[in-house]
Every structure is written in C-alpha cells, then in structure tokens.
Design a protein around this motif. Structure first.
Motif, mmCIF file in Angstrom:
data_model
loop_
_atom_site.group_PDB
_atom_site.id
_atom_site.type_symbol
_atom_site.label_atom_id
_atom_site.label_comp_id
_atom_site.label_asym_id
_atom_site.label_seq_id
_atom_site.Cartn_x
_atom_site.Cartn_y
_atom_site.Cartn_z
ATOM 1 N N VAL A 157 0.828 -1.217 0.000
ATOM 2 C CA VAL A 157 0.000 0.000 0.000
ATOM 3 C C VAL A 157 0.862 1.266 0.000
ATOM 4 N N PRO A 158 1.876 1.384 0.864
ATOM 5 C CA PRO A 158 2.725 2.582 0.810
ATOM 6 C C PRO A 158 3.456 2.726 -0.525
ATOM 7 N N ALA A 159 3.867 1.603 -1.128
ATOM 8 C CA ALA A 159 4.544 1.671 -2.422
ATOM 9 C C ALA A 159 3.593 2.193 -3.493
ATOM 10 N N ILE A 160 2.355 1.701 -3.479
ATOM 11 C CA ILE A 160 1.360 2.184 -4.436
ATOM 12 C C ILE A 160 1.064 3.658 -4.196
ATOM 13 N N THR A 161 1.052 4.063 -2.926
ATOM 14 C CA THR A 161 0.840 5.476 -2.600
ATOM 15 C C THR A 161 1.957 6.334 -3.183
ATOM 16 N N GLY A 162 3.191 5.842 -3.122
ATOM 17 C CA GLY A 162 4.315 6.567 -3.710
ATOM 18 C C GLY A 162 4.180 6.700 -5.211
ATOM 19 N N VAL A 163 3.721 5.630 -5.867
ATOM 20 C CA VAL A 163 3.506 5.676 -7.318
ATOM 21 C C VAL A 163 2.398 6.672 -7.661
ATOM 22 N N ALA A 164 1.326 6.648 -6.878
ATOM 23 C CA ALA A 164 0.214 7.573 -7.120
ATOM 24 C C ALA A 164 0.648 9.021 -6.907
ATOM 25 N N ALA A 165 1.455 9.255 -5.869
ATOM 26 C CA ALA A 165 1.952 10.615 -5.613
ATOM 27 C C ALA A 165 2.818 11.086 -6.766
ATOM 28 N N PHE A 166 3.658 10.194 -7.290
ATOM 29 C CA PHE A 166 4.475 10.561 -8.443
ATOM 30 C C PHE A 166 3.596 10.902 -9.643
ATOM 31 N N GLY A 167 2.550 10.094 -9.869
ATOM 32 C CA GLY A 167 1.648 10.372 -10.989
ATOM 33 C C GLY A 167 1.010 11.744 -10.885
ATOM 34 N N ALA A 168 0.622 12.123 -9.662
ATOM 35 C CA ALA A 168 0.033 13.447 -9.458
ATOM 36 C C ALA A 168 1.057 14.548 -9.724
ATOM 37 N N PHE A 169 2.276 14.341 -9.255
ATOM 38 C CA PHE A 169 3.328 15.339 -9.473
ATOM 39 C C PHE A 169 3.702 15.431 -10.951
ATOM 40 N N TYR A 170 3.723 14.307 -11.632
ATOM 41 C CA TYR A 170 4.067 14.324 -13.054
ATOM 42 C C TYR A 170 3.007 15.088 -13.847
ATOM 43 N N GLY A 171 1.741 14.866 -13.487
ATOM 44 C CA GLY A 171 0.668 15.614 -14.140
ATOM 45 C C GLY A 171 0.796 17.106 -13.895
ATOM 46 N N CYS A 172 1.122 17.476 -12.645
ATOM 47 C CA CYS A 172 1.323 18.897 -12.326
ATOM 48 C C CYS A 172 2.530 19.455 -13.068
ATOM 49 N N ALA A 173 3.570 18.614 -13.239
ATOM 50 C CA ALA A 173 4.779 19.072 -13.925
ATOM 51 C C ALA A 173 4.495 19.457 -15.369
ATOM 52 N N LEU A 174 3.563 18.761 -15.993
ATOM 53 C CA LEU A 174 3.201 19.104 -17.370
ATOM 54 C C LEU A 174 2.612 20.507 -17.447
ATOM 55 N N ILE A 175 1.957 20.921 -16.372
ATOM 56 C CA ILE A 175 1.386 22.277 -16.322
ATOM 57 C C ILE A 175 2.455 23.287 -15.900
ATOM 58 N N VAL A 176 3.268 22.902 -14.919
ATOM 59 C CA VAL A 176 4.294 23.802 -14.380
ATOM 60 C C VAL A 176 5.310 24.198 -15.451
ATOM 61 N N ARG A 177 5.512 23.326 -16.433
ATOM 62 C CA ARG A 177 6.453 23.643 -17.513
ATOM 63 C C ARG A 177 6.098 24.957 -18.205
#
Length: 224
Positions: free
Chosen positions: A78-98
């Motif tokens: 569960v914590p590992a999946i949470t880390g993957v999900a957090a990365f996915g959210a940050f990656y999506g935000c990064a596409l906007i932050v660019r």
C-alpha cells in the motif's frame, strides 16, 4: 543538596520529549542542506554535504527519539502504491508547471543535480536523505510535538526545505510532508512514510529530468 555543590543534570527519561535537542539537529541539517545545493552538481563537495545532511538527520533523529514502536499497519504494498500515485500526481502537475516560467526555472535548476551527476551516486544520496528525513521529521519531530504533531512535523519539514531557496522544492515538501505525516499518524510508525518517500523519490529522479532538461540540451544541428 549540599552547600556549594552543583545540582546534577537530569538525564532524559526513556521516551521523553526533547524539543530543544531536536531543534538543534534540525537547524544543523538545514544548514547542511542549503550548503549542498549551493555546491556545483556532481562535485565531491555536493556528495559530501548531502551525505553529511543524511547522517546528521538520521543520527540526530535516532538519538532524540525513543525506540520505534511496531506500526499498527505493516503492509508494504500500500505505501509503495501510494508513492507511485503521488508521483503520478506530481508528473501531471509538472506538465502544467512547464508553462510557468518561475516554477519551470526552479525545477530545472534543481534537476540539474540529478542530470549532471552519476546516476547511482545521485540516487544513493537522494534515497539516503529521504530515509533520513523520515527518521527525523516523522520520527523525532513528530514525537517531540505534544499537540498537532502532523502539522508541526510538516511545518518543520517545510522550514528545513526553505534552506534550499527553491520554491518548487518547498511546495513539494508542504504537499508530501502532509501526506507523510498522515501516514505516520495512521500507522503509528515511519515504515509507511519511508516506503512511500523512497518510491516517490526514485520515480521523480528517473522520469522528471527528461521532461524539463531535454529542451535545454544541444541538438545535432546546433552542434554542427
């Protein structure tokens, strides 16, 4: 007490809160962190300071925290999946932050440390510091806070990160620090936040640099 004698200094009891000592460790770690990101990327000074930061937070955290309690929730997946999900959210935000020059510049400057350095060495220092942050902020700081430990540990984490003078890193600390603090409260230990932190950091180091740095690399046409 006998006349003319000095009172003996009382030793901290097992499990006692020690906010003063925790604060000293935190300030030392912040100073080392700021110095590490002021050093040239991939330099011996950078690696030495980042490892010194990790050692300070880890040893200081262990010295000012009681032996870890067995977490109520010891699941690893569960914590590992949470880390993957957090990365996915940050990656999506990064596409906007660019598209936002100030934040794009801040992230690009930060990721140069991951891009210019030797990948195994950068990953080692990043994971060592991620683990150290959990030992200290979700361990020592969380334990030292008598009230609202999630808010206190997150606030201390954010203040520590301001030493880098990088707004993107401070923002990430606020978001992820809150998540890690909630995991600490829910599970009763730092195992979950540690796994999430290391998973998230590994994915960020691997996938984020190309998103921000590829446009700045010289092409064959510009070299020819």
């Amino acid at each position: 007490m006998r006349t003319g004698s000095w009172p003996r200094r009382r030793r901290p009891r097992r499990g006692e809160r020690r906010p003063g000592e925790v604060a000293v460790v935190g300030l030392t770690g912040a100073a080392l962190l700021g110095a590490s990101l002021a050093a040239p990327p991939a330099s011996a000074r950078f690696y030495g300071l980042t490892l010194a930061t990790a050692a300070t937070l880890t040893l200081g955290g262990l010295a000012t925290t009681p032996p870890p309690m067995r977490p109520r929730d010891r699941r690893v997946l569960v914590p590992a999946i949470t880390g993957v999900a957090a990365f996915g959210a940050f990656y999506g935000c990064a596409l906007i932050v660019r598209r936002i020059p100030v934040l794009r510049s801040a992230i690009t400057e930060l990721l140069r440390y991951a891009d210019r350095g030797r990948t195994p060495a950068v990953l080692l220092t990043a994971l060592a510091n991620g683990a150290a942050e959990e030992v200290f902020f979700r361990g020592a700081v969380y334990h030292a806070a008598p009230r609202r430990p999630v808010a206190v540990s997150t606030g201390a984490y954010v203040l520590n990160t301001t030493a880098t003078r990088n707004p993107a890193l401070v923002l990430a600390a606020a978001v992820m620090g809150t998540l890690f603090g909630l995991q600490r409260r829910y599970t009763g230990g730092i195992q979950a936040s540690l796994i999430t932190h290391l998973t998230w950091s590994t994915l960020m180091l691997h996938f984020l640099p190309p998103l921000f740095l590829d446009d700045h690399r010289p092409t064959s046409k510009s070299l020819g």
